[in-house]
Design a protein around this motif. Sequence first.
Motif, PDB file in Angstrom:
ATOM      1  N   VAL A   1      -1.274   1.447  -8.658  1.00 22.37           N
ATOM      2  CA  VAL A   1      -2.517   1.156  -8.961  1.00 22.37           C
ATOM      3  C   VAL A   1      -3.698   1.729  -8.337  1.00 22.37           C
ATOM      4  CG1 VAL A   1      -4.315  -0.968  -9.132  1.00 22.37           C
ATOM      5  CG2 VAL A   1      -1.528  -1.223  -9.771  1.00 22.37           C
ATOM      6  N   GLU A   2      -4.573   2.530  -8.863  1.00 24.34           N
ATOM      7  CA  GLU A   2      -5.612   3.289  -7.967  1.00 24.34           C
ATOM      8  C   GLU A   2      -6.841   2.483  -8.323  1.00 24.34           C
ATOM      9  OE1 GLU A   2      -5.697   7.247  -9.442  1.00 24.34           O
ATOM     10  OE2 GLU A   2      -3.847   7.957  -8.612  1.00 24.34           O
TER      11      GLU A   2
ATOM     12  N   THR B   1       0.821  -1.151  -0.045  1.00 22.18           N
ATOM     13  CA  THR B   1       0.164   0.076   0.098  1.00 22.18           C
ATOM     14  C   THR B   1       0.801   1.318   0.126  1.00 22.18           C
ATOM     15  OG1 THR B   1      -1.826   1.161   1.067  1.00 22.18           O
ATOM     16  CG2 THR B   1      -0.094  -0.003   2.608  1.00 22.18           C
ATOM     17  N   GLU B   2       0.289   2.438  -0.317  1.00 22.50           N
ATOM     18  CA  GLU B   2       0.977   3.653  -0.347  1.00 22.50           C
ATOM     19  C   GLU B   2       1.652   4.292   0.862  1.00 22.50           C
ATOM     20  OE1 GLU B   2      -1.636   6.633  -1.742  1.00 22.50           O
ATOM     21  OE2 GLU B   2      -2.749   6.488  -0.067  1.00 22.50           O
ATOM     22  N   THR B   3       1.033   3.955   1.897  1.00 26.61           N
ATOM     23  CA  THR B   3       1.569   4.511   3.223  1.00 26.61           C
ATOM     24  C   THR B   3       3.002   3.913   3.345  1.00 26.61           C
ATOM     25  OG1 THR B   3       0.041   2.637   4.442  1.00 26.61           O
ATOM     26  CG2 THR B   3      -0.622   5.141   4.278  1.00 26.61           C
TER      27      THR B   3
ATOM     28  N   SER C   1      -3.242   0.406  -4.132  1.00 29.67           N
ATOM     29  CA  SER C   1      -4.133   1.140  -3.487  1.00 29.67           C
ATOM     30  C   SER C   1      -3.502   2.800  -3.302  1.00 29.67           C
ATOM     31  CB  SER C   1      -4.121   0.864  -1.699  1.00 29.67           C
ATOM     32  OG  SER C   1      -4.737  -0.502  -1.825  1.00 29.67           O
ATOM     33  N   GLY C   2      -3.055   3.149  -4.349  1.00 29.84           N
ATOM     34  CA  GLY C   2      -2.487   4.683  -4.635  1.00 29.84           C
ATOM     35  C   GLY C   2      -3.839   5.682  -4.432  1.00 29.84           C
ATOM     36  N   THR C   3      -3.670   6.798  -3.921  1.00 23.99           N
ATOM     37  CA  THR C   3      -4.417   7.910  -3.761  1.00 23.99           C
ATOM     38  C   THR C   3      -3.779   9.065  -4.203  1.00 23.99           C
ATOM     39  OG1 THR C   3      -4.226   8.439  -1.440  1.00 23.99           O
ATOM     40  CG2 THR C   3      -5.547   6.655  -1.897  1.00 23.99           C
TER      41      THR C   3
END
Length: 331
Positions: A290-291, A247-249, A275-277
């Motif tokens: 990947v969003e 995930t992005e975090t 899980s990008g935002t």
Amino acid sequence: MTIIDIAKELGISKSTVSRVLAGDSRNVKPETMRKIQETATKMGYRRNELAVNLRRQTTKNIGIIIPEIVTPFFMTFIQQAQKYMRKNGFRTIIAVSNEDSEQELENLVMFEQCRIDGILICPCHKSKNNKAFQRLMDSGIPLVFFDRKVSEMDVSQVSIDDNLMSHFMVEALIRRGRKKIVHIAGPDYVSNAVDRYRGYREALEKFQIPFDARYVVDGGLTADEGVQAMEQFLSLGLDFDTVFGFTETAVLGAKSVLQKLHYKIPDDIALCCLSGTTLCTLVFPTISAVEQPVNQMASEACRILQRKIETHDMSPEKITLRGEMKLREST
């Protein structure tokens, strides 16, 4: 202040007052309607929606349980879900589990006590609260799972194909010449962490790149855990050219470590995640990711839940959406 008080004040039947205040003007003279409405306002009457809905065997409330409020993904989901349900006459109550299955269980019990009509939930564990989920569904409270799945249960869910999108992301990096790819993995009790790890393995196998377990590091779910995972891997002294995060975090935490050590991104090390935002676009360099189609996910989950509430049909409906790969400066 009650309908009976208004009826006594005006000397008319409480059934007439009740109909007028519920918006039913049939067989009521305009002058009588005006008097009832003015008297209700003067006496401070407030319609008790909870009592009305309980008589109709519904509260018109739905619950949403999310595992965290750090990333914009869940805030966007809530906004879209509220918009959808409000348009269809429902209110929403929000609860956060903080990635803790015990808190999640407490939230489920709270919603049950509040006579909630249905629940949207992103579970923090793939199986720990399955008995509670099943008990709620057996009692007539529909549940729809989104983003993450639960194991060993045939339930309604809306998610992306995490395995496939993980495969595509790693494949894209390999085609750009990256061969020594570190995977900062999510906890194995989170369903999509397992799917994304499998996609990573399958992409390596497709290009006949030998799998080395040392290149998979448990990264948890937070930026701090991403920092720890990156430091742990660097202590092994292995060559690498890419970091691929669950995930992005976790990737943002790893990024901070690499930049402090003067690694150049993407010249020395490429970075990417699922899980990008918008967080991935607010840093330099911007992060490839990947969003998930979060608005569509929320709308589909709400549609399924509303159908279940209105028809009492508990049969599972499963929807798999397509994520979108955004290749940015970090690769």
